[in-house]
Design a protein around this motif. Structure first.
Motif, PDB file in Angstrom:
ATOM      1  N   GLY A 181      38.798  36.305  40.145  1.00 23.94           N
ATOM      2  CA  GLY A 181      40.232  36.293  39.849  1.00 23.94           C
ATOM      3  C   GLY A 181      40.582  35.637  38.528  1.00 23.94           C
ATOM      4  N   HIS A 182      39.743  34.710  38.070  1.00 23.19           N
ATOM      5  CA  HIS A 182      40.012  34.051  36.790  1.00 23.19           C
ATOM      6  C   HIS A 182      39.857  35.001  35.612  1.00 23.19           C
ATOM      7  N   LEU A 183      39.207  36.151  35.855  1.00 22.10           N
ATOM      8  CA  LEU A 183      39.036  37.145  34.794  1.00 22.10           C
ATOM      9  C   LEU A 183      40.043  38.289  34.900  1.00 22.10           C
ATOM     10  N   ILE A 184      40.681  38.430  36.054  1.00 21.06           N
ATOM     11  CA  ILE A 184      41.490  39.611  36.350  1.00 21.06           C
ATOM     12  C   ILE A 184      42.970  39.305  36.146  1.00 21.06           C
ATOM     13  N   ASP A 185      43.612  40.116  35.321  1.00 21.08           N
ATOM     14  CA  ASP A 185      45.037  39.947  35.033  1.00 21.08           C
ATOM     15  C   ASP A 185      45.917  40.858  35.875  1.00 21.08           C
ATOM     16  N   TRP A 186      45.418  42.084  36.142  1.00 23.64           N
ATOM     17  CA  TRP A 186      46.221  43.091  36.839  1.00 23.64           C
ATOM     18  C   TRP A 186      45.375  43.826  37.874  1.00 23.64           C
ATOM     19  N   SER A 187      46.062  44.341  38.905  1.00 25.21           N
ATOM     20  CA  SER A 187      45.444  45.276  39.837  1.00 25.21           C
ATOM     21  C   SER A 187      46.411  46.432  40.058  1.00 25.21           C
ATOM     22  N   MET A 188      45.890  47.652  40.172  1.00 23.47           N
ATOM     23  CA  MET A 188      46.741  48.810  40.452  1.00 23.47           C
ATOM     24  C   MET A 188      46.473  49.267  41.879  1.00 23.47           C
ATOM     25  N   LEU A 189      47.517  49.222  42.724  1.00 19.56           N
ATOM     26  CA  LEU A 189      47.365  49.454  44.150  1.00 19.56           C
ATOM     27  C   LEU A 189      48.375  50.482  44.648  1.00 19.56           C
ATOM     28  N   ILE A 190      48.056  51.121  45.777  1.00 26.01           N
ATOM     29  CA  ILE A 190      48.943  52.099  46.400  1.00 26.01           C
ATOM     30  C   ILE A 190      49.966  51.378  47.268  1.00 26.01           C
ATOM     31  N   LEU A 191      51.248  51.567  46.962  1.00 29.55           N
ATOM     32  CA  LEU A 191      52.309  50.943  47.754  1.00 29.55           C
ATOM     33  C   LEU A 191      53.591  51.748  47.610  1.00 29.55           C
ATOM     34  N   ASN A 192      54.278  51.951  48.714  1.00 30.27           N
ATOM     35  CA  ASN A 192      55.612  52.542  48.713  1.00 30.27           C
ATOM     36  C   ASN A 192      56.240  52.270  50.080  1.00 30.27           C
ATOM     37  N   PRO A 193      57.541  52.526  50.250  1.00 27.51           N
ATOM     38  CA  PRO A 193      58.187  52.195  51.524  1.00 27.51           C
ATOM     39  C   PRO A 193      57.614  52.923  52.737  1.00 27.51           C
ATOM     40  N   LEU A 194      56.906  54.029  52.534  1.00 26.17           N
ATOM     41  CA  LEU A 194      56.289  54.744  53.649  1.00 26.17           C
ATOM     42  C   LEU A 194      54.815  54.379  53.824  1.00 26.17           C
ATOM     43  N   GLU A 195      54.286  53.552  52.917  1.00 23.42           N
ATOM     44  CA  GLU A 195      52.911  53.063  53.020  1.00 23.42           C
ATOM     45  C   GLU A 195      52.860  51.562  52.711  1.00 23.42           C
ATOM     46  N   PRO A 249      27.136  40.432  36.976  1.00 25.03           N
ATOM     47  CA  PRO A 249      26.832  41.019  35.655  1.00 25.03           C
ATOM     48  C   PRO A 249      27.894  42.024  35.203  1.00 25.03           C
ATOM     49  N   LEU A 250      28.468  42.756  36.138  1.00 27.79           N
ATOM     50  CA  LEU A 250      29.499  43.726  35.774  1.00 27.79           C
ATOM     51  C   LEU A 250      30.726  43.025  35.210  1.00 27.79           C
ATOM     52  N   TRP A 251      31.198  41.990  35.890  1.00 26.21           N
ATOM     53  CA  TRP A 251      32.400  41.308  35.415  1.00 26.21           C
ATOM     54  C   TRP A 251      32.120  40.481  34.172  1.00 26.21           C
ATOM     55  N   GLN A 252      30.890  40.040  33.999  1.00 21.06           N
ATOM     56  CA  GLN A 252      30.521  39.384  32.745  1.00 21.06           C
ATOM     57  C   GLN A 252      30.573  40.385  31.594  1.00 21.06           C
ATOM     58  N   ALA A 253      30.145  41.614  31.868  1.00 16.55           N
ATOM     59  CA  ALA A 253      30.188  42.661  30.834  1.00 16.55           C
ATOM     60  C   ALA A 253      31.627  43.024  30.486  1.00 16.55           C
ATOM     61  N   LEU A 254      32.510  43.066  31.494  1.00 12.35           N
ATOM     62  CA  LEU A 254      33.915  43.346  31.232  1.00 12.35           C
ATOM     63  C   LEU A 254      34.553  42.204  30.448  1.00 12.35           C
ATOM     64  N   GLU A 255      34.197  40.980  30.794  1.00 13.99           N
ATOM     65  CA  GLU A 255      34.712  39.836  30.044  1.00 13.99           C
ATOM     66  C   GLU A 255      34.255  39.895  28.588  1.00 13.99           C
ATOM     67  N   ALA A 256      33.018  40.327  28.361  1.00 13.45           N
ATOM     68  CA  ALA A 256      32.502  40.450  27.002  1.00 13.45           C
ATOM     69  C   ALA A 256      33.279  41.508  26.216  1.00 13.45           C
ATOM     70  N   ALA A 257      33.683  42.591  26.897  1.00 13.48           N
ATOM     71  CA  ALA A 257      34.490  43.621  26.237  1.00 13.48           C
ATOM     72  C   ALA A 257      35.825  43.051  25.779  1.00 13.48           C
ATOM     73  N   LYS A 258      36.388  42.188  26.597  1.00 13.27           N
ATOM     74  CA  LYS A 258      37.645  41.531  26.220  1.00 13.27           C
ATOM     75  C   LYS A 258      37.421  40.579  25.051  1.00 13.27           C
ATOM     76  N   THR A 259      36.360  39.797  25.115  1.00 16.00           N
ATOM     77  CA  THR A 259      36.061  38.836  24.053  1.00 16.00           C
ATOM     78  C   THR A 259      35.823  39.527  22.718  1.00 16.00           C
ATOM     79  N   SER A 260      35.222  40.736  22.774  1.00 13.81           N
ATOM     80  CA  SER A 260      34.913  41.464  21.538  1.00 13.81           C
ATOM     81  C   SER A 260      36.122  42.183  20.959  1.00 13.81           C
ATOM     82  N   GLY A 261      37.248  42.166  21.677  1.00 13.78           N
ATOM     83  CA  GLY A 261      38.469  42.751  21.128  1.00 13.78           C
ATOM     84  C   GLY A 261      38.778  44.164  21.576  1.00 13.78           C
ATOM     85  N   LEU A 262      38.022  44.683  22.555  1.00 15.32           N
ATOM     86  CA  LEU A 262      38.305  46.035  23.045  1.00 15.32           C
ATOM     87  C   LEU A 262      39.561  46.078  23.897  1.00 15.32           C
ATOM     88  N   THR A 263      39.926  44.960  24.500  1.00 12.52           N
ATOM     89  CA  THR A 263      41.122  44.890  25.344  1.00 12.52           C
ATOM     90  C   THR A 263      41.667  43.469  25.340  1.00 12.52           C
TER      91      THR A 263
END
Length: 372
Positions: A181-195, A142-156
């Motif tokens: 994954g079919h709904l997700i375009d991006w992920s923001m993750l922690i990454l650097n040469p020391l991690e 239900p959460l990802w359906q709600a996020l998909e609806a936000a996209k469909t309505s033009g919020l993002t």
């Protein structure tokens, strides 16, 4: 507009995250404008930073600038509208059963998006990310359906997920990508040469599902800005970095110095080097460091750090070079990870929960090991 290679986050500048000097409102706004003037074209903000204040300052900084010339990334996840702050844990996630059930997700998402967009002075996001999700954030249909609806309505135009606030959530993320994954375009993750661990394990899964990765904490708490660790530097009382294990700066700089020859080979500053190392992983398409005005008279100006980052050259390291740096920075097993873990028998915090058998099966199927 897709998020660009270089991005600026409103957690920079010490106003909403306690790193270095706390910038005045005027200078905080000026740093955002400096980023734009220097060529950075993606701005990332979360509604929970200052309970909307970061959004407002971003809106002020970008007022009058052609909206089509930059990518706006908004994040929602914490409910500071109806939820009560829970000490160091912050505000509860809006998915908390104490606040609402699944039938209320869509209403909250629409409300939170509308208010954040108004503060930012925009009519839609280029990318909307689920910020610091709890276990439901990774598993709830239900959460990802709600996020998909936000996209469909033009919020993002796009949807994403931003695990946090600490490191971990690896198996949870992989589960989420396999399911949504079919709904997700991006992920923001922690990454650097020391991690390089544990996010390095999940990057092939992101690539498999066509999920682009934006990486934060590229600077590793300021180490790759190359202006801490000297005899005259000290952290101000209350700086979040003072809670790290003793000696972390010294050990970090020692490893960074071993990486420096590769930076010099490509004529890169240390921060540029860290960014290029991240971007040399196929799934990674954007980098968003934390910009810090360190305390002390001899500290580099935060504005100069932003300009240095904006000059990021379009080069990539070879697979052999990427691996050689990974070996120097190898941090496998060095920290207690958040999310699903065998350490937990019950879920007592919104960012920690018991391991599930389906996640262990998923880990085995993806070659991610069993020690979580």
């Amino acid at each position: 507009m897709e998020p660009t290679t270089t991005a600026y986050g409103t957690w920079s500048g010490g106003r909403f995250m306690h790193f270095g000097e706390t910038l005045s409102e005027e200078r905080f706004i000026g740093c955002i404008q400096t980023a734009y003037e220097a060529g950075i074209r993606t701005f990332v903000t979360s509604d929970v930073y200052g309970n909307g204040k970061a959004d407002e300052l971003l809106g002020v900084a970008l007022k009058g600038i052609d909206r089509s010339t930059y990518s706006l990334v908004g994040m929602i996840g914490h409910d500071f509208y109806e939820g009560q702050r829970q000490g160091s844990q912050g505000y509860p996630r809006f998915t908390s059963p104490a606040l609402r059930g699944p039938e209320g997700y869509a209403e909250f998402i629409n409300m939170a998006c509308a208010k954040e967009l108004e503060r930012c002075g925009a009519d839609k996001f280029d990318l909307l990310m689920l910020h610091n999700p709890d276990e439901l954030g990774y598993t709830s249909e239900p959460l990802w359906q709600a996020l998909e609806a936000a996209k469909t309505s033009g919020l993002t135009d796009r949807l994403g997920i931003a695990p946090g606030p600490a490191n971990g959530f690896s198996l949870d993320l992989v589960y989420c990508l396999e399911k949504f994954g079919h709904l997700i375009d991006w992920s923001m993750l922690i990454l650097n040469p020391l991690e390089p661990w544990p996010v390095g394990l999940t990057l092939p899964v992101c690539e498999k599902h066509g999920v682009k990765v934006m990486t934060r904490v590229v600077d590793y708490g300021g180490v790759f800005h190359d202006d801490i660790g000297g005899p005259e530097h000290s952290f101000k009382p209350g700086d979040h970095r003072t809670y790290r294990p003793e000696g972390w700066v010294k050990h970090g700089m020692e490893k960074a110095d071993r990486m420096r020859p590769l930076a010099e080979k490509y004529n890169l500053t240390l921060l540029q080097f860290a960014c290029i190392w991240n971007l040399s992983h196929p799934a990674v398409e954007s980098v968003v460091p934390t910009f810090i005005q360190e305390a002390g008279e001899g500290a580099r100006l935060i504005e100069d750090k932003i300009r240095d980052f904006a000059k990021l050259p379009d080069v990539r390291f070879t697979a052999e070079e990427v691996d050689s740096i990974r070996q120097i920075g190898d941090n496998t097993g060095c920290m207690t990870l958040k999310g699903a873990s065998k350490r937990h028998e019950t879920s007592e915090r919104p960012d920690e929960w018991p391991m599930r058998e389906d996640l262990l099966e998923l880990a085995g199927r993806n070659g991610l090991g069993s020690e979580w």
